[in-house]
Design a protein around this motif. Structure first.
Motif, short mmCIF file in Angstrom:
data_model
loop_
_atom_site.label_atom_id
_atom_site.label_comp_id
_atom_site.label_asym_id
_atom_site.label_seq_id
_atom_site.Cartn_x
_atom_site.Cartn_y
_atom_site.Cartn_z
N PRO A 219 -74.40 81.65 26.50
CA PRO A 219 -75.06 82.63 25.62
C PRO A 219 -74.25 83.92 25.46
O PRO A 219 -74.33 84.57 24.41
N ILE A 220 -73.44 84.27 26.46
CA ILE A 220 -72.61 85.47 26.37
C ILE A 220 -71.46 85.23 25.42
O ILE A 220 -71.14 86.08 24.57
N VAL A 221 -70.82 84.06 25.56
CA VAL A 221 -69.73 83.70 24.64
C VAL A 221 -70.25 83.64 23.21
O VAL A 221 -69.61 84.12 22.27
N ALA A 222 -71.43 83.05 23.04
CA ALA A 222 -72.03 82.99 21.70
C ALA A 222 -72.26 84.39 21.14
O ALA A 222 -72.02 84.64 19.95
N ARG A 290 -78.47 75.71 22.32
CA ARG A 290 -79.44 76.75 22.70
C ARG A 290 -78.78 78.11 22.83
O ARG A 290 -79.38 79.13 22.51
N SER A 291 -77.53 78.12 23.31
CA SER A 291 -76.85 79.40 23.50
C SER A 291 -76.60 80.11 22.17
O SER A 291 -76.56 81.34 22.12
N LYS A 299 -72.94 93.76 23.54
CA LYS A 299 -72.07 94.41 22.57
C LYS A 299 -70.61 93.97 22.77
O LYS A 299 -69.69 94.60 22.26
N TYR A 300 -70.46 92.87 23.50
CA TYR A 300 -69.12 92.37 23.77
C TYR A 300 -68.44 91.86 22.49
O TYR A 300 -69.07 91.22 21.65
N LEU A 301 -67.14 92.14 22.42
CA LEU A 301 -66.33 91.66 21.30
C LEU A 301 -65.12 90.85 21.77
O LEU A 301 -64.43 90.24 20.96
N PHE A 302 -64.87 90.85 23.07
CA PHE A 302 -63.68 90.20 23.61
C PHE A 302 -64.02 89.48 24.91
O PHE A 302 -64.94 89.87 25.62
#
Length: 336
Positions: A219-222, A290-291, A299-302
């Motif tokens: 889910p974070i990568v998504a 689901r992710s 707010k991650y971009l990298f």
């Protein structure tokens, strides 16, 4: 009169015991003959061809010393319904005539499991299936059937229990139908902005699937890629370039991905094009789907590898560069 009655009652009791004893012996003999008396010293494999008659199978089993009596086999088959089913059977050691007849009439065929890994492309899945000896037939076909025109994203990776001797196309179609079922289960799901349809969900999920094996991280990568899409940043996802370089195989086979590769001209190259690729680059599992539908709120971009199988995430390029330098140091130590 009373004495006569007592004598008669004793005789009746004696005869009753005798009859019960004879009955027990009879039951034991029948049980032994039908389901204990067995010539099978180790597990044997028996194939019942399509259309094979009971007589044909009785002759085969008797000739190969799998049953002791064809007559007992006929009788057992009749008591079990009279019809045998085609298929491949693993007859266990010590199986008697009744057990064998029960297996053949009820279709208790030999089964096995095939696992289609998450993140495999259609080409990888087909190559894998061709190397499984207990499947039959080809993986490609001509015609209007959906299984004859498979694309990445059409197949649901899972572990499938199937009969030995199942055709490879039948298994592919089973996995395709499973993905159709998964699709229907999400048809009322609210999609995160800016995704518009199922194809875009699967496309992003396929990138997430290729980027991380960790379910908790998906889910974070998504969220990183959704944040990039919403800020009009290019995704710059390495797996999309690998997909192009390998002509849809999705595996560099040990070869490194070089900076020059990122310039390859293709709508799938997310280093050169904005937005998502036109279609999925792999077949995805339920966690990746689901992710994407329920991504983490970040707010991650990298992100970059952390050297432990996961990733370090950052909101700005400066932090990302620091994380990238740490990754380079880890790689350098690993190569020493």
């Amino acid at each position: 009169m009373k004495l006569l009655t007592k004598k008669l009652w004793k005789k009746i009791k004696a005869w009753t015991k005798f009859i019960l004893a004879i009955g027990c012996v009879f039951v034991f003999v029948v049980f032994y003959v039908f389901d204990v008396w067995s010539p099978i010293k180790r597990e044997v494999n028996v194939v019942v061809p399509n259309g094979a008659s009971v007589t044909r199978m009785a002759n085969y089993l008797y000739k190969n010393n799998i049953i002791k009596s064809k007559e007992l086999f006929y009788f057992s088959i009749r008591l079990n319904g009279g019809m045998i089913q085609a298929g491949e059977y693993d007859i266990p050691r010590g199986a008697g005539t009744w057990t064998i007849a029960n297996m053949l009439t009820h279709g208790k065929i030999a089964t096995t499991t095939v696992t289609i890994p998450e993140g495999y492309t259609v080409k990888q899945i087909k190559a894998m299936l061709m190397n499984i000896p207990y499947l039959v037939g080809e993986v490609d076909c001509q015609g209007p059937l959906p299984v004859c025109d498979l694309h990445d994203g059409d197949i649901f990776p899972d572990t499938y229990r199937i009969a030995r001797g199942t055709s490879r196309l039948a298994l592919l179609d089973l996995a395709r139908n499973k993905m159709e079922t998964i699709k229907k289960s999400f048809e009322n799901a609210r999609l995160p902005v800016p995704l518009k349809d199922w194809n875009e969900v699967l496309t992003l999920a396929s990138i997430v699937q290729k980027e991380t094996p960790r379910v908790k991280e998906m889910p974070i990568v998504a969220s990183v890629y959704l944040n990039r899409l919403n800020t009009n940043m290019r995704l710059q996802a390495d797996p999309t370039v690998v997909y192009v370089l390998t002509d849809g195989l999705g595996d560099m086979r040990g070869e490194p991905l070089l900076s020059g590769h990122l310039k390859i001209d293709s709508p799938y190259n997310t280093y050169k094009n904005n937005g998502l690729p036109p279609a999925p680059i792999a077949n995805v599992g339920i966690d990746a789907i689901r992710s994407v539908i329920k991504p983490a709120h970040t707010k991650y971009l990298f992100f970059v590898a952390d050297g432990r199988g996961g990733h370090r995430f950052s909101k700005d390029y400066e932090s990302h560069q620091k994380n990238h330098n740490k990754w380079r140091e880890i790689k350098k130590k690993q190569n020493e």
